[in-house]
Every structure is written in C-alpha cells, then in structure tokens.
Design a protein around this motif. Structure first.
Motif, PDB file in Angstrom:
ATOM      1  N   PRO A 132       1.219  10.655 -28.291  1.00 43.66           N
ATOM      2  CA  PRO A 132       1.418   9.204 -28.179  1.00 43.66           C
ATOM      3  C   PRO A 132       0.256   8.521 -27.448  1.00 43.66           C
ATOM      4  CG  PRO A 132       3.384  10.392 -27.511  1.00 43.66           C
ATOM      5  CD  PRO A 132       2.299  11.409 -27.680  1.00 43.66           C
ATOM      6  N   GLY A 188      -6.460   9.609 -33.594  1.00 42.19           N
ATOM      7  CA  GLY A 188      -6.532  10.833 -34.376  1.00 42.19           C
ATOM      8  C   GLY A 188      -7.891  11.490 -34.252  1.00 42.19           C
ATOM      9  N   MET A 205       0.715   0.455 -38.916  1.00 47.26           N
ATOM     10  CA  MET A 205      -0.103   1.574 -38.494  1.00 47.26           C
ATOM     11  C   MET A 205      -0.883   1.165 -37.245  1.00 47.26           C
ATOM     12  SD  MET A 205      -3.457   3.460 -40.305  1.00 47.26           S
ATOM     13  CE  MET A 205      -3.420   2.545 -41.768  1.00 47.26           C
ATOM     14  N   PRO A 239      -6.890   6.013 -36.917  1.00 44.29           N
ATOM     15  CA  PRO A 239      -5.431   5.960 -36.852  1.00 44.29           C
ATOM     16  C   PRO A 239      -4.936   6.691 -35.602  1.00 44.29           C
ATOM     17  CG  PRO A 239      -6.105   7.640 -38.402  1.00 44.29           C
ATOM     18  CD  PRO A 239      -7.363   6.947 -37.934  1.00 44.29           C
ATOM     19  N   ALA A 240      -3.694   6.449 -35.253  1.00 40.54           N
ATOM     20  CA  ALA A 240      -3.094   7.130 -34.110  1.00 40.54           C
ATOM     21  C   ALA A 240      -2.864   8.601 -34.436  1.00 40.54           C
ATOM     22  CB  ALA A 240      -1.776   6.464 -33.741  1.00 40.54           C
ATOM     23  N   ASP A 241      -2.926   9.424 -33.407  1.00 38.61           N
ATOM     24  CA  ASP A 241      -2.598  10.849 -33.538  1.00 38.61           C
ATOM     25  C   ASP A 241      -1.073  10.953 -33.536  1.00 38.61           C
ATOM     26  OD1 ASP A 241      -1.932  13.553 -32.974  1.00 38.61           O
ATOM     27  OD2 ASP A 241      -3.865  13.864 -32.017  1.00 38.61           O
ATOM     28  N   GLY A 242      -0.513  11.516 -34.583  1.00 36.01           N
ATOM     29  CA  GLY A 242       0.932  11.602 -34.695  1.00 36.01           C
ATOM     30  C   GLY A 242       1.592  12.509 -33.670  1.00 36.01           C
ATOM     31  N   SER A 243       0.834  13.422 -33.072  1.00 35.45           N
ATOM     32  CA  SER A 243       1.428  14.369 -32.129  1.00 35.45           C
ATOM     33  C   SER A 243       1.208  14.001 -30.661  1.00 35.45           C
ATOM     34  CB  SER A 243       0.895  15.777 -32.397  1.00 35.45           C
ATOM     35  OG  SER A 243      -0.507  15.811 -32.210  1.00 35.45           O
TER      36      SER A 243
END
Length: 89
Positions: free
Chosen positions: A39, A43, A1, A33-37
């Motif tokens: 790159p 988040g 992650m 966490p990273a934003d999934g939408s």
C-alpha cells in the motif's frame, strides 16, 4: 487507478571540475501504477516500461478527478509514452 509521479534523474558534475557531489537534474517525469502488494508504493515499472527503482517519487497528487497527472512545473519533462497510456480508453 492510483498513479505515482516518478522523476527520472541524471547527475551532472560541476562544470568547474571542482570537488562536490553530482547535482541531480530531471530527465523525464513518468507515471507509475500503484504496487498491488505494498500500500502507498509505486509499482516496479512505469507505464512506459522503465524500472522505478532508481527514480525519485514526487509527493504530487492531482487535486481532483480529471486534473492533470503531473504538476504544471514538471510538464516540460513529461514522458509522452506514459501520458499517452493514461489518455488511452
């Protein structure tokens, strides 16, 4: 992650009440966490649930797997809830 190091800042005015901008000071350092939408973007919320919109993103990345998620210079401001979330199995 992928984890982003986010600084929650507070701004304090000069103690002499003179003119000038407020100076940011770190209140807490959070993990997001990273934003999934998007790159390369954090988040909307940190692991402890705070919104990331008003936070400042750090350029720090752990040098290798298993390394601490935040740099040693920021450890005094660690968000213990974010830290615990990262340590959970």
């Amino acid at each position: 992650m992928a984890i982003f190091v986010m600084s929650e800042l507070s701004k304090f005015m000069s103690e002499d009440f003179g003119q000038g901008d407020a100076h940011p000071q770190i209140k807490k350092v959070h993990a997001a966490p990273a934003d999934g939408s998007i790159p390369g973007a954090p988040g909307d919320r940190t692991l402890c649930g705070k919104p990331t919109a008003a936070m400042e993103r750090s350029d720090y990345s752990p040098p290798e797997p298993g390394s601490p998620w935040l740099p040693p210079s920021m450890r005094p401001w660690t968000c213990h809830q974010c830290d615990a979330a990262l340590q959970a199995p």
